[in-house]
Design an enzyme around this catalytic site. Structure first.
Site, PDB file in Angstrom:
ATOM      1  N   ASP A 407       0.858  -1.191   0.000  1.00 40.62           N
ATOM      2  CA  ASP A 407       0.000   0.000   0.000  1.00 40.62           C
ATOM      3  C   ASP A 407       0.893   1.239   0.000  1.00 40.62           C
ATOM      4  O   ASP A 407       2.108   1.140   0.213  1.00 40.62           O
ATOM      5  CB  ASP A 407      -0.871  -0.056   1.272  1.00 40.62           C
ATOM      6  CG  ASP A 407      -1.898   1.057   1.338  1.00 40.62           C
ATOM      7  OD1 ASP A 407      -2.271   1.616   0.285  1.00 40.62           O
ATOM      8  OD2 ASP A 407      -2.354   1.361   2.471  1.00 40.62           O
ATOM      9  N   GLU A 410       2.730   4.946  -3.908  1.00 39.49           N
ATOM     10  CA  GLU A 410       2.707   5.925  -5.028  1.00 39.49           C
ATOM     11  C   GLU A 410       4.019   6.673  -5.162  1.00 39.49           C
ATOM     12  O   GLU A 410       4.360   7.039  -6.289  1.00 39.49           O
ATOM     13  CB  GLU A 410       1.541   6.896  -4.832  1.00 39.49           C
ATOM     14  CG  GLU A 410       0.178   6.263  -5.047  1.00 39.49           C
ATOM     15  CD  GLU A 410      -0.226   5.282  -3.946  1.00 39.49           C
ATOM     16  OE1 GLU A 410       0.240   5.466  -2.808  1.00 39.49           O
ATOM     17  OE2 GLU A 410      -0.962   4.328  -4.221  1.00 39.49           O
ATOM     18  N   ASP A 485      -8.970   3.461  -2.641  1.00 33.98           N
ATOM     19  CA  ASP A 485      -9.979   3.883  -1.662  1.00 33.98           C
ATOM     20  C   ASP A 485     -11.240   4.429  -2.304  1.00 33.98           C
ATOM     21  O   ASP A 485     -11.466   5.639  -2.368  1.00 33.98           O
ATOM     22  CB  ASP A 485      -9.369   4.941  -0.734  1.00 33.98           C
ATOM     23  CG  ASP A 485      -8.213   4.385   0.085  1.00 33.98           C
ATOM     24  OD1 ASP A 485      -8.081   3.141   0.156  1.00 33.98           O
ATOM     25  OD2 ASP A 485      -7.450   5.187   0.645  1.00 33.98           O
TER      26      ASP A 485
HETATM   27  O1  MIG Z   1      -3.771   6.060   4.673  1.00 36.04           O
HETATM   28  O2  MIG Z   1      -3.531   0.801   5.677  1.00 36.04           O
HETATM   29  O3  MIG Z   1      -5.827   2.100   0.324  1.00 36.04           O
HETATM   30  O4  MIG Z   1      -6.729  -0.135   1.687  1.00 36.04           O
HETATM   31  O5  MIG Z   1      -6.745  -0.046   4.492  1.00 36.04           O
HETATM   32  C1  MIG Z   1      -4.559   4.922   4.503  1.00 36.04           C
HETATM   33  C2  MIG Z   1      -4.698   1.531   5.821  1.00 36.04           C
HETATM   34  C3  MIG Z   1      -3.687   3.727   4.290  1.00 36.04           C
HETATM   35  C4  MIG Z   1      -4.917   2.986   2.338  1.00 36.04           C
HETATM   36  C5  MIG Z   1      -5.335   1.776   1.593  1.00 36.04           C
HETATM   37  C6  MIG Z   1      -6.350   1.017   2.386  1.00 36.04           C
HETATM   38  C7  MIG Z   1      -5.766   0.631   3.731  1.00 36.04           C
HETATM   39  C8  MIG Z   1      -5.313   1.883   4.459  1.00 36.04           C
HETATM   40  N1  MIG Z   1      -4.357   2.618   3.639  1.00 36.04           N
END
Ligand code: MIG
Length: 800
Positions: A407, A410, A485
């Site tokens: 996650d 980016e 998200d």
């Molecule tokens: O700032 O890890 O897209 O799936 O549950 C949020 C917490 C960070 C974004 C991800 C989401 C995940 C969440 N993350």
């Protein structure tokens, strides 16, 4: 001494006339008087690469997108010239390069029709801001041209009239107007006069695409740096364009383990251990199939990657084993930010080895993410990737984690403008040092790649499983992905549908959405309708932010639980069908989901359809996408289709109303199809498959179907231990013939097929297997619908 500090603004600059032409095997280079060079590489008869430099020198030719396994070679290449053009001819294409200005036009070699032509063609603007060029290309749109693809853009299928940007961005609660979002896939397929071609602009800088938005009849693309470097991919079939793009940027390096195609349950966050166990136990208690359970960031100690919270998960190895004994694979999240903490070994090691990204003037790239202030590994450095991959040893080999979820790659940074690194951050880029402007769009891809290498190493002899949020072209070689998200609204169900189709058309099939929506909470009806769609996405996972309530299949009362169970069960029954579609994707680059336009580009009615899609080769699906619906209108593509629930045969090429109460949805099966099914299992491997169900849909005509199987995991299939069955069905008024041809050395556990005959227009009087009459009683015939027979047949005759 520089006296004049005013820089001259030159505006758009253009190539001038060709003064030199050289041919080096399949590389043709055209030099213009003003120093611009166009290099055309003939990769295949249908794939030309166009590469331009404005300085007379090409940079090192390096791409993260193009795979070394891409097919090469052509049957024919000839270059001639007339007064105006150099003319490049391959077996499939003719490309003219104008002698006056390097503009190109491309024709179908067979019927000489114009496929794609430059308007201004290549031009550029010097950018004083970063000391390079803004490289631009514009092409004339052909009449009736449509555009598709471009990764995860959350908009309707046909991109005509829109403009987009590619800059990988963390996009919480994005919507149709949000652009860019998580992925940068600078590839589109265009279609006009029923012929399709693709353009892959392999440039990782911030890039832009305009499909007749700015100017009605002009399509253009440009980037803030790098080279004008694009591939032209001819079809004329759209599925060929996508298959060739996928061949170029890579198919998945291995088949996914079959369990990864099961149902996955996730939430931010399930913790402590007792909560995880409650959830998994409930799945088994309610007999809702599920293969994977996810741990979001709270499983760690202070969000430090590769650690476990002692308080919430005192003995992860035991827990993971207990979950595995119950059929659950544990998947954990890993983010790129490494907490600045001298007592944290991963940080210490990264620092000692000099693996973290630095600003242009030397200091570390420091940014705030979940753990607080972090440094970030430079995943574009192969040595760093190698280090990173080794960090998974304990998680995977010792603790037994089966998959890793990347996650925030980016990379996402909190509380800063742009939500990411500043542009000046330096990257290795596999030895081609550069700034973040060039590396940004591939950072997440390279993290997922490093993670994949770790999983591959330590899961061996099992197959790796990774899921990523950020991606650039080619990321499909390593990992699956989800759409980020989204929000629990009906329109987000539509967006999920569009994104999954669009990603499939962008070479990346192993994708799904957060079922039910990540932000906010769906009501039961929306959740159930989204599950119905989600079971037809290659990656099938419920996930939610959790702060708005529960989002498990049982969270909305018994009626919804029953609907959700029914559809997840259908997913498990269709596993061999989906696995076969995945095999075709991994083998040939054919997308698992087919938007109607890709399915039938000869039918202009498909050009603006959004909701309906073909799952695999033979199943047509259309989600119900609004509240209180008892059904919906949808377009049925040409041909004849059986209603999955009623066996009613409908004729396509028209819109129809289809009944679909909450416990149903529009699903159709192409006539003549043979659909393989497994029994419902609570998780993959729960049962030994002792019979393969074949749903046979009669047609008066011919149709071929395939079934691919292997050990469901491991690498034996690469050594030929797979089972590939081709079934050639041919139906006549009083006879149905099925010829089977099997290849591969894998022996399936079952010995028999159970044929379920749909739409058979006659009563069975005789059955012949390989020319021998079989007494009907031996076939356990049930009415005229089912019969059981050995899997070892070459030719079956069912006679009326
Ligand atoms: O700032 O890890 O897209 O799936 O549950 C949020 C917490 C960070 C974004 C991800 C989401 C995940 C969440 N993350």
């Amino acid at each position: 001494m520089i006296l004049n500090t005013e820089l001259e603004y030159k505006g758009n600059l253009f190539p001038s006339k060709i003064v030199k032409y050289e041919k080096n095997l399949n590389v043709l280079s055209f030099t213009a008087e003003n120093g611009v060079i166009l290099e055309v590489t003939v990769r295949r008869d249908s794939i030309l690469r166009f590469r331009y430099t404005t300085t007379g020198i090409f940079e090192n030719d390096f791409s993260y997108a193009i795979t070394k396994y891409a097919s090469r070679g052509y049957n024919h290449l000839e270059v001639t010239e007339d007064d105006d053009n150099y003319i490049i001819t391959t077996a499939k294409l003719i490309c003219n390069v104008s002698k006056t200005d390097l503009r190109t036009s491309i024709f179908d070699a067979k019927d000489k029709t114009l496929i794609c032509e430059d308007e201004l063609g290549f031009h550029w603007e010097e950018s004083y801001e970063f000391g390079g060029d803004v490289v631009k290309m514009s092409k004339t749109a052909q009449s009736g041209e449509s555009y598709y693809g471009l990764g995860d853009k959350p908009v309707d299928n046909n991109l005509k009239g829109k403009r987009f940007e590619n800059w990988v961005t963390d996009s919480y609660a994005y919507g149709r107007e949000t652009d860019p979002i998580y992925k940068a896939i600078p590839f589109y397929t265009a279609l006009h006069h029923k012929k399709a071609y693709g353009i892959f602009f392999d440039n990782t800088f911030r890039s832009f695409f305009d499909f007749c938005a700015e100017r009605r009849n002009i399509t253009s693309f440009w980037a803030h740096g790098g080279e004008m470097n694009y591939y032209f991919i001819y079809g004329p079939d759209m599925s060929e364009v996508v298959a060739n793009y996928t061949d170029l940027t890579g198919k998945p390096h291995e088949m996914p383990a079959l369990w990864t195609l099961g149902y996955h349950q996730c939430k931010w966050s399930y913790y402590p251990e007792s909560n995880v166990k409650e959830i998994t136990a409930k799945f088994r208690e309610l007999q809702i199939p599920c293969d994977a359970i996810y741990l979001d960031i709270d499983y760690m100690e202070g969000f430090r990657c590769f650690t476990w919270s002692k308080e919430h998960f005192p003995d992860p190895k035991r827990m993971v084993k207990e979950l595995a004994d119950d059929g659950f694979k544990t998947i954990v999240i890993i983010d790129p930010g490494i907490k600045i903490d001298m007592d944290y070994s991963v940080f210490k090691e990264g620092l000692d080895k000099d693996y973290f990204c630095k600003r242009a003037d030397g200091p570390y790239m420091k940014g705030k993410v979940w753990p607080g202030e972090c440094y970030f590994p430079d995943f574009t450095n192969p040595e760093v990737r190698d280090w990173w991959s080794n960090l998974f040893k304990e998680l995977v080999e010792d603790i037994g984690v089966k998959g890793v979820w990347n996650d925030m790659n980016e990379p996402a940074v909190m509380d800063v403008p742009g939500k990411t690194f500043p542009n000046d951050v330096r990257h290795d880029y596999d030895g081609n040092q550069c700034s973040h402007r060039k590396a940004h769009n591939v950072y997440g891809m390279q993290m997922a790649r490093a993670t994949y290498q770790g999983l591959k190493k330590f899961s061996y002899p099992k197959r790796p499983f990774v899921i990523t949020r950020a991606a650039y072209s080619g990321t499909q070689r390593y990992t699956s992905s989800w759409t980020g998200d989204n929000v629990a609204t009906w329109d987000h169900l539509n967006i999920a549908n569009l994104q999954a189709q669009r990603m499939a058309m962008s070479g990346f099939s192993f994708v799904g959405s957060d079922i039910g929506g990540f932000a906010e909470q769906p009501n039961g009806e929306l959740y159930a309708r989204w599950i119905q769609l989600g079971i037809f996405h290659p990656f099938c996972r419920t996930h939610s932010s959790g702060d708005h309530g529960d989002q498990e299949p049982w969270a909305f009362g018994e009626t919804i639980t029953n609907v959700v169970r029914k559809f997840i069960e259908l997913r498990y029954q269709l596993l061999p069908y989906l696995y076969t579609a995945f095999w075709r994707y991994a083998e040939e680059g054919i997308p698992i989901l087919k938007s109607l336009v890709l399915y039938d580009q000869q039918d202009p009615q498909t050009y603006y359809r959004n909701d309906e899609f073909v799952f695999g080769e033979k199943i047509l699906v259309c989600p119900v996408n609004g509240p209180n619906q008892k059904g919906r209108r949808m377009y049925i593509p040409r041909g004849k289709w059986y209603n999955f629930w009623t066996d009613e045969l409908v004729t396509g090429g028209q819109e129809l109303w289809v009944d679909a109460d909450l416990d149903s949805m529009p699903i159709f099966v192409k006539e003549g199809a043979i659909i393989p099914k497994y029994p419902v299992q609570q998780y993959v491997g729960e049962k030994t498959i002792d019979e393969l169900l074949l749903d046979v849909y009669y047609t008066e005509g011919k149709e071929e179907s395939m079934v691919y199987e292997d050990a469901t995991d491991g690498y034996d299939y690469i050594k030929g231990r797979y089972s590939l069955r081709s079934f050639k069905l041919s139906g006549k008024k009083k006879e149905l013939i099925i010829q089977q041809h099997k290849t591969g050395k894998f022996i399936t556990t079952y010995k028999t097929f159970k044929l379920n005959l749909h739409g058979l227009p006659f009563k069975i009087t005789k059955v012949q297997v390989d020319n021998v009459d079989i007494p009907l009683k031996d076939l356990k015939i049930n009415g005229d619908n089912t019969l059981v027979l050995t899997k070892e047949f070459n030719e079956l005759h069912i006679i009326g």
